[in-house]
Design a protein around this motif. Structure first.
Motif, short mmCIF file in Angstrom:
data_model
loop_
_atom_site.label_atom_id
_atom_site.label_comp_id
_atom_site.label_asym_id
_atom_site.label_seq_id
_atom_site.Cartn_x
_atom_site.Cartn_y
_atom_site.Cartn_z
N ALA A 205 0.84 -1.21 0.00
CA ALA A 205 0.00 0.00 0.00
C ALA A 205 0.87 1.25 0.00
N ASP A 206 1.93 1.24 0.80
CA ASP A 206 2.84 2.40 0.84
C ASP A 206 3.52 2.61 -0.51
N LYS A 209 1.01 4.14 -2.92
CA LYS A 209 0.78 5.57 -2.66
C LYS A 209 1.95 6.41 -3.17
N ALA A 213 1.73 9.27 -6.03
CA ALA A 213 2.16 10.64 -5.74
C ALA A 213 3.20 11.13 -6.74
N GLY A 235 -3.72 1.16 -1.17
CA GLY A 235 -2.89 2.34 -1.34
C GLY A 235 -3.49 3.34 -2.31
N VAL A 236 -4.00 2.85 -3.43
CA VAL A 236 -4.62 3.75 -4.40
C VAL A 236 -5.85 4.41 -3.79
N GLU A 238 -6.42 5.00 -0.57
CA GLU A 238 -6.01 5.98 0.44
C GLU A 238 -5.40 7.23 -0.19
N SER A 239 -4.87 7.10 -1.40
CA SER A 239 -4.29 8.26 -2.08
C SER A 239 -5.36 9.23 -2.55
N ARG A 241 -6.75 9.09 -5.40
CA ARG A 241 -6.69 9.19 -6.86
C ARG A 241 -7.80 8.34 -7.49
#
Length: 319
Positions: A205-206, A209, A213, A235-236, A238-239, A241
């Motif tokens: 996930a990190d 992201k 970014a 991750g996507v 939480e971003s 986007r």
């Protein structure tokens, strides 16, 4: 007979300690066969499904199995210790899904020297020691994921690649199969360099992201196994986007939920229950000295929202 098994275990342990002396093949034991299975992990639903298939086949063939794996798929040293201990117990056969084929090689050589046949599964190893390997054709399956993602993007755009590792055969083949198909068939797709998350959801996930970014024009990401694909999807999300298509691998409940609600485009599903059954079948045949193919292809399917409820697909999901 138990006495004989103890003798073989003792010989195997001495072989491990002295780096080399073997005891010869085992046969004629009137106790149930003992098959030691060491997977890449235990935390993913995929491995639980492999165990389910192995348990079912073991019951059918009336053999005993042990099934273990490290807490995470990045714990190579822990897996080597499990393999060493398994060989030391002197099983009738050993089955392994190696996290790192080079790291596992010395233990597999000890197994061979002790007359313990070795079966590989999920990932092959760079060795002739395994009598056979029960696995998905990972390179072909990854190529199918690349084809589906490219089609969804209209053959153009920037795509990230997150792979579970670069040491196991499955990690290498799922990376290379995806990258090679894109390079050969989708000149409008710009691939970013592969990154590695160890199959860990949080780490993947990190990574996702960070990719999002750094790439405002990103249109897609590929995640090469269950933990990776779920992590990339998280991750996507939480971003914040929107519009990033995610192609995954495997079919645990986290993924099937994401595909049903549209957070993930689709994924390749293997057939882990069949894989587990084939591992036990191959181990029994190996003990009996039966000839086997070098590879047992356990199959794969691409699934998405359009076919996830197809009975053929449903039979291979392990949600």
């Amino acid at each position: 007979m138990r006495t004989r098994r103890l003798l073989v275990a003792t010989v195997a342990a001495l072989s491990l300690a002295l780096a080399g002396c073997g005891s010869g093949a085992r046969s004629g034991d009137d106790e149930p066969l003992e098959i030691a299975i060491v997977s890449k992990g235990f935390q993913h639903e995929f491995w639980q499904a492999v165990k389910q298939g192995a348990d079912q086949e073991a019951a059918r063939q009336q053999v005993n199995i042990t099934f273990e794996g490290p807490a995470t798929e990045s714990e190579i040293e822990a897996q080597v210790t499990m393999l060493t201990n398994a060989v030391g117990r002197g099983p009738d056969a050993l089955a392994v899904a190696a996290l790192d084929s080079r790291a596992a090689a010395p233990v597999l050589q000890q197994a061979q020297g002790s007359g313990i046949p070795v079966v590989a599964f999920d990932s092959g190893v760079e060795s002739d020691i395994p009598v056979t390997t029960a696995a998905t054709d990972n390179r072909a399956a990854a190529a199918e994921a690349a084809k589906q993602l490219s089609t969804a993007l209209g053959g153009v755009g920037k795509v990230g690649v997150v792979v579970h590792d670069q040491t196991s055969r499955s990690g290498i083949d799922r990376r290379d199969g995806f990258v090679e198909w894109m390079r050969a068939n989708a000149p409008g797709i710009q691939l970013l360099d592969p990154q590695y998350g160890g199959g860990d959801q949080a780490k993947s996930a990190d990574i996702a992201k960070a990719i999002v970014a750094a790439n405002p024009d990103l249109r897609g990401i590929y995640g090469s196994n269950e933990g990776t694909a779920i992590g990339v999807t998280r991750g996507v999300g939480e971003s914040g986007r929107q519009g990033v298509a995610i192609a995954g691998f495997d079919s645990g409940s986290g993924q099937t939920d994401a595909i049903r609600d549209g957070r993930q485009l689709g994924a390749v599903t293997q057939d882990p229950v069949r894989m587990g059954a084939e591992v036990v079948k191959a181990a029994v045949k190996a003990v009996n000295g039966e000839e086997q193919p070098k590879v047992i292809n356990t199959g794969f399917y691409w699934y998405d929202r359009s076919n996830i409820n197809d009975p053929r697909i449903q039979s291979s999901l392990y949600e």
